[in-house]
Design a protein around this motif. Structure first.
Motif, PDB file in Angstrom:
ATOM      1  N   GLU A 130      48.299 -35.147  42.721  1.00 35.24           N
ATOM      2  CA  GLU A 130      46.931 -34.939  42.255  1.00 35.24           C
ATOM      3  C   GLU A 130      46.894 -34.608  40.768  1.00 35.24           C
ATOM      4  O   GLU A 130      46.095 -35.177  40.019  1.00 35.24           O
ATOM      5  N   ASN A 131      47.763 -33.710  40.326  1.00 39.67           N
ATOM      6  CA  ASN A 131      47.733 -33.318  38.916  1.00 39.67           C
ATOM      7  C   ASN A 131      48.215 -34.436  38.007  1.00 39.67           C
ATOM      8  O   ASN A 131      47.705 -34.611  36.897  1.00 39.67           O
ATOM      9  N   GLY A 132      49.220 -35.195  38.442  1.00 34.63           N
ATOM     10  CA  GLY A 132      49.676 -36.320  37.638  1.00 34.63           C
ATOM     11  C   GLY A 132      48.596 -37.376  37.491  1.00 34.63           C
ATOM     12  O   GLY A 132      48.418 -37.969  36.423  1.00 34.63           O
ATOM     13  N   ALA A 133      47.851 -37.625  38.573  1.00 28.83           N
ATOM     14  CA  ALA A 133      46.759 -38.588  38.506  1.00 28.83           C
ATOM     15  C   ALA A 133      45.657 -38.088  37.573  1.00 28.83           C
ATOM     16  O   ALA A 133      45.087 -38.860  36.792  1.00 28.83           O
ATOM     17  N   LYS A 134      45.342 -36.788  37.647  1.00 30.63           N
ATOM     18  CA  LYS A 134      44.342 -36.230  36.734  1.00 30.63           C
ATOM     19  C   LYS A 134      44.767 -36.429  35.282  1.00 30.63           C
ATOM     20  O   LYS A 134      43.954 -36.783  34.420  1.00 30.63           O
ATOM     21  N   ALA A 135      46.047 -36.184  35.009  1.00 30.41           N
ATOM     22  CA  ALA A 135      46.544 -36.349  33.640  1.00 30.41           C
ATOM     23  C   ALA A 135      46.389 -37.792  33.181  1.00 30.41           C
ATOM     24  O   ALA A 135      46.035 -38.060  32.020  1.00 30.41           O
ATOM     25  N   THR A 136      46.649 -38.743  34.082  1.00 33.32           N
ATOM     26  CA  THR A 136      46.522 -40.150  33.720  1.00 33.32           C
ATOM     27  C   THR A 136      45.064 -40.531  33.498  1.00 33.32           C
ATOM     28  O   THR A 136      44.725 -41.232  32.532  1.00 33.32           O
ATOM     29  N   PHE A 137      44.164 -40.080  34.386  1.00 30.60           N
ATOM     30  CA  PHE A 137      42.741 -40.349  34.173  1.00 30.60           C
ATOM     31  C   PHE A 137      42.268 -39.723  32.858  1.00 30.60           C
ATOM     32  O   PHE A 137      41.454 -40.302  32.142  1.00 30.60           O
ATOM     33  N   TRP A 138      42.761 -38.535  32.553  1.00 32.98           N
ATOM     34  CA  TRP A 138      42.400 -37.833  31.308  1.00 32.98           C
ATOM     35  C   TRP A 138      42.860 -38.644  30.103  1.00 32.98           C
ATOM     36  O   TRP A 138      42.147 -38.770  29.115  1.00 32.98           O
ATOM     37  N   ASP A 139      44.080 -39.212  30.199  1.00 37.72           N
ATOM     38  CA  ASP A 139      44.608 -40.036  29.108  1.00 37.72           C
ATOM     39  C   ASP A 139      43.858 -41.354  28.965  1.00 37.72           C
ATOM     40  O   ASP A 139      43.619 -41.835  27.852  1.00 37.72           O
ATOM     41  N   TRP A 157      42.965 -34.608  52.454  1.00 36.22           N
ATOM     42  CA  TRP A 157      41.720 -35.196  51.957  1.00 36.22           C
ATOM     43  C   TRP A 157      41.206 -34.471  50.727  1.00 36.22           C
ATOM     44  O   TRP A 157      40.497 -35.053  49.904  1.00 36.22           O
ATOM     45  N   GLY A 158      41.563 -33.199  50.575  1.00 38.27           N
ATOM     46  CA  GLY A 158      41.141 -32.472  49.378  1.00 38.27           C
ATOM     47  C   GLY A 158      41.665 -33.119  48.107  1.00 38.27           C
ATOM     48  O   GLY A 158      40.941 -33.259  47.117  1.00 38.27           O
ATOM     49  N   SER A 159      42.933 -33.536  48.136  1.00 37.79           N
ATOM     50  CA  SER A 159      43.511 -34.209  46.967  1.00 37.79           C
ATOM     51  C   SER A 159      42.867 -35.567  46.733  1.00 37.79           C
ATOM     52  O   SER A 159      42.578 -35.950  45.591  1.00 37.79           O
ATOM     53  N   VAL A 160      42.640 -36.307  47.809  1.00 33.62           N
ATOM     54  CA  VAL A 160      42.040 -37.630  47.673  1.00 33.62           C
ATOM     55  C   VAL A 160      40.649 -37.524  47.044  1.00 33.62           C
ATOM     56  O   VAL A 160      40.298 -38.255  46.110  1.00 33.62           O
ATOM     57  N   LYS A 161      39.832 -36.595  47.563  1.00 29.43           N
ATOM     58  CA  LYS A 161      38.486 -36.411  47.009  1.00 29.43           C
ATOM     59  C   LYS A 161      38.541 -35.991  45.542  1.00 29.43           C
ATOM     60  O   LYS A 161      37.730 -36.438  44.728  1.00 29.43           O
ATOM     61  N   SER A 162      39.501 -35.127  45.217  1.00 26.24           N
ATOM     62  CA  SER A 162      39.633 -34.676  43.834  1.00 26.24           C
ATOM     63  C   SER A 162      39.961 -35.844  42.911  1.00 26.24           C
ATOM     64  O   SER A 162      39.403 -35.952  41.807  1.00 26.24           O
ATOM     65  N   LEU A 163      40.848 -36.736  43.352  1.00 26.07           N
ATOM     66  CA  LEU A 163      41.222 -37.880  42.517  1.00 26.07           C
ATOM     67  C   LEU A 163      40.035 -38.807  42.278  1.00 26.07           C
ATOM     68  O   LEU A 163      39.818 -39.285  41.160  1.00 26.07           O
ATOM     69  N   VAL A 164      39.279 -39.063  43.320  1.00 21.28           N
ATOM     70  CA  VAL A 164      38.101 -39.920  43.155  1.00 21.28           C
ATOM     71  C   VAL A 164      37.117 -39.278  42.181  1.00 21.28           C
ATOM     72  O   VAL A 164      36.585 -39.937  41.273  1.00 21.28           O
ATOM     73  N   ARG A 165      36.889 -37.975  42.356  1.00 21.57           N
ATOM     74  CA  ARG A 165      35.937 -37.274  41.494  1.00 21.57           C
ATOM     75  C   ARG A 165      36.372 -37.323  40.028  1.00 21.57           C
ATOM     76  O   ARG A 165      35.562 -37.607  39.133  1.00 21.57           O
ATOM     77  N   HIS A 166      37.650 -37.075  39.773  1.00 18.32           N
ATOM     78  CA  HIS A 166      38.118 -37.038  38.386  1.00 18.32           C
ATOM     79  C   HIS A 166      38.174 -38.439  37.774  1.00 18.32           C
ATOM     80  O   HIS A 166      37.918 -38.596  36.574  1.00 18.32           O
TER      81      HIS A 166
END
Length: 760
Positions: free
Chosen positions: A69-78, A17-26
């Motif tokens: 999680e990190n790949g999703a963050k990179a995509t949201f960042w892009d 759930w930590g990763s899921v919450k992080s993805l939603v937040r980012h």
């Protein structure tokens, strides 16, 4: 902005759930929630786009969500909705922006227009593409070729990378440093000497056949989280995983797969590491020497009683050279010296060696914890020695597995981005494109920095990256950078390198890999190479961030046409109109690696490049795999003689990829709110007389007359070996002298930096 750090040991597993919450937040922070659907449908899938974050392998049968999680963050960042427009630059001077944090600069959003720095107003002003290319071309034509650096980050796809290296060589130099110089160049030097290939020998399918995994200096939870899927499957077969890493990283300890509903509901993690050892930073050679010593002793015992041998003597005799000298070195090395250097006991190392000795097929994983030391090459070659002792290269389920960082950093080398002429088929290029390529080796990253400091490099073209933050010697480099005649930065977002303006500086905004790249023949496909040498197609699916963006191939072609004389054998515009023609060129120049390139582009799981060592064919000077002797047991510049000197490891956080900072939470280490921290062994802190949670300054222990320090660092008592510190990259890069690099590879030695610590 960051504030005081809060630390509480992170007890939850990686993932979950930590990763899921992080993805939603980012996704909410970047106003990119709509791209989440595309992550499931398109991310690392055939017909979709390849991740711009790490380079871990993509399976032929992907998971429902083939991203981490990190790949999703990179995509949201892009794919952020935020934009850094000309109006933004009208409101902010460059001097003001230099005071912003790395996170705030990139968080301003995507660059939308080509820009040129105006010294009179201290601002970036919009410029047309035509004006930018014409002026860049004029300035490049005025320079001697040897004075210009063509740098590439690991993000550019194979097509752009091929065009970029050809641009540099047509211009007249091999000055092609890239981000590999700062991470796995050590691998590219060490492995050819040992086994005849600059890359690993493991394919994804080997994880289903292995019965033991060894890992050295690699933090899977932060640096390559999708590898956890493979490790989880390995553990479910009761395969042991033996980990050596100075810090206890949660990714190696426990993992909950967010795609397994049962695990998520019950919060029942998979234990990843079955044995976890924490050697002192820079002591991996001693660790492996101890394991080798145990193997030899057990092999002696087996021979004396006539039982099955521990070493693979048939493999050693048929396939290797140099074993006798290596054996003698191991026998001569005393256990006391091994224990003192590593910080681990003989019993602990024998336990690890025993697990290895029982296995029939072993994969050895490693990361920059081996490569970024003075004796980084020796580190990697010692790991190869350990595998060669038992014939663990060139058979199913076994081999050496360097985990590369950026998504195409390995592939760029494959298509010619290299300063070393012996690695590039220059004769084939000469014949194909009708010119005489330069035959003199160019500059790697450290040499490019040395040339900039000396004033002999006068222009810098950057294909992505944040060069001045990624390299050592920040303060000297920033001062000298301003004297460059020309800085051209191909970029997606604003970073600090862009704000240290040369006499003429351009920012050229480009598409990201997940965006549709529309050219004359329609939407284009690009390609990249993963850590296991497999080549994958990538198709952008999202609308570009602005109407004034160009693709990397378009920008490269624009500079080339402006700077070079016309060459009918190099049709830049035709190539930009159809990237499949660029792939045809890659196949012609590199036929062994790219046979039927366009036809195999959509192979599920990618198509692998042929690697001779996978088949026990050794393309070395001896025609065999070579045992190499390490120069010392410690790989660090620090000799361990001064108790006031500690070894600093620079690290990524969980909210980071390379120099891109996504936020101030390092969830997996329990550190929140700040990146200005130092992780320290509690006994070291007490010995040095520093208050718990107090502030400190790190000072380089290098004795070269140059003062290097980083202050304002909050101390955190952490589970880390005595004599070792950990802090974040790139904030602590100023502590690394430019000359503290790995012998032979010149990779900056960022994993055991000798420092002193003072209270503030």
């Amino acid at each position: 902005m960051s504030g005081p750090a809060r630390y509480e040991r992170h007890e939850q597993p990686t993932g979950g759930w930590g990763s899921v919450k992080s993805l939603v937040r980012h996704s909410l922070r970047q106003q990119a929630l709509s791209s989440a659907v595309g992550l499931v449908r398109d991310h690392n899938k055939v017909g979709g786009y390849m991740c711009t974050s790490c380079a871990w392998a993509k399976p032929g049968e992907p998971h429902i969500a083939e991203f981490c999680e990190n790949g999703a963050k990179a995509t949201f960042w892009d794919l952020t909705a935020k934009r850094t427009t000309p109006e933004f630059f009208a409101d902010h001077t460059v001097t003001e922006l230099l005071g912003w944090a790395d996170y705030d600069l990139e968080n301003a959003g995507r660059l939308t227009h080509p820009l040129r720095y105006d010294a009179a107003s201290d601002k970036y002003l919009p410029v047309s593409w035509e004006e930018a290319f014409a002026d860049i071309g004029t300035r490049l034509r005025a320079h001697q070729p040897k004075d210009v650096v063509f740098y590439a980050s690991g993000r550019a796809a194979l097509e752009a990378s091929f065009m970029y290296q050809l641009l540099a060589r047509l211009y007249g130099n091999n000055n092609l440093p890239d981000s590999s110089n700062m991470c796995h160049e050590t691998t590219s030097v060490a492995l050819p000497q040992s086994i005849g290939t600059p890359v690993g020998t493991v394919l994804l399918e080997d994880f289903a056949k292995t019965d033991c995994i060894l890992s050295f200096g690699q933090n899977v939870g932060t640096n390559s989280p999708r590898l956890l899927h493979n490790l989880q499957e390995v553990r479910e077969r009761q395969v042991p995983i033996v980990v050596f890493n100075p810090l206890r990283e949660r990714g190696w300890e426990a993992f909950i797969n967010p795609q397994r509903i049962g695990q998520m509901l019950t919060n029942s993690p998979t234990q990843i590491a079955t044995q976890y050892y924490q050697p002192r930073a820079g002591s991996d050679i001693a660790v492996m020497m101890g394991m080798a010593k145990a193997l030899l002793a057990w092999d002696d015992e087996a021979r004396s009683i006539g039982s099955e041998r521990v070493l693979d003597h048939d493999f050693i005799a048929r396939h290797t050279d140099g074993f006798d000298a290596f054996e003698a070195r191991v026998r001569q090395t005393a256990w006391g010296e091994i224990e003192t250097t590593s910080g681990l006991s003989q019993a602990a190392l024998e336990d690890a060696a025993r697990t290895y000795a029982k296995a029939n097929a072993v994969i050895a994983i490693y990361g920059m914890g081996l490569t970024q030391h003075k004796l980084g090459v020796d580190n990697v070659q010692m790991l190869v020695n350990l595998l060669l002792m038992r014939g663990q290269i060139g058979k199913p389920g076994a081999g050496i597995c360097p985990v590369r960082g950026h998504s195409n950093v390995q592939g760029q080398r494959t298509v010619g981005i290299s300063e070393k002429t012996k690695l590039v088929p220059l004769d084939r290029m000469a014949e194909r494109y009708g010119f005489e390529p330069p035959r003199e080796d160019g500059m790697n990253t450290v040499e490019a920095c040395e040339a900039i400091l000396a004033g002999t490099a006068r222009a810098f073209i950057g294909l992505g990256g944040n060069f001045l933050r990624a390299i050592p010697e920040h303060e000297l480099m920033e001062r000298t950078w301003r004297d460059l005649d020309l800085s051209v930065q191909v970029a997606t977002k604003l970073n600090r390198t862009h704000l240290v303006a040369a006499r003429t500086t351009y920012l050229l905004p480009t598409l990201v890999r997940s965006e549709i790249d529309e050219q004359a023949t329609g939407p284009q496909i690009v390609s990249s190479e993963d850590s296991t040498t497999c080549i994958h197609a990538s198709r952008g699916k999202h609308k570009p961030a602005g109407n004034h963006l160009l693709s990397e191939p378009s920008i490269i072609a624009g500079i080339a046409k402006a700077a070079l004389p016309p060459n009918p054998k190099v049709p830049w515009d035709i190539w930009v109109g159809d990237y499949s023609l660029v792939r045809d060129e890659i196949e012609k120049i590199f036929p062994d690696n790219f046979r039927a390139f366009n036809q195999r582009l959509d192979t599920p799981g990618g198509f692998p490049r042929p690697i001779a060592a996978r088949h026990r064919k050794w393309e070395t000077d001896t025609g065999k795999a070579n045992f190499k002797l390490p120069k010392a047991l410690s790989a660090s510049f620090d000799k361990g003689e001064d108790p006031s000197v500690l070894r600093l490891m620079t690290l990524r956080s969980n909210d980071q990829f390379n120099t891109t900072i996504y936020g101030y939470d390092d969830r997996l280490r329990g550190i929140h709110g700040s990146r200005m921290v130092v992780m320290i062994n509690r006994e070291d802190r007490i010995r040095l007389g520093i208050t718990e949670g107090g502030m400190a300054r790190l000072i380089s222990a290098a004795e070269d007359g140059i003062a290097r320090s980083v202050g304002g660092l909050q101390l955190i008592d952490y589970d880390i070996p005595a004599g070792t510190l950990a802090a974040y990259y790139p904030e602590c890069n100023p502590l690394i002298p430019l000359w503290q690099y790995a012998e032979e590879s010149k990779t900056p030695a960022a994993k055991s930096v000798p420092v002193r610590i003072l209270p503030e």
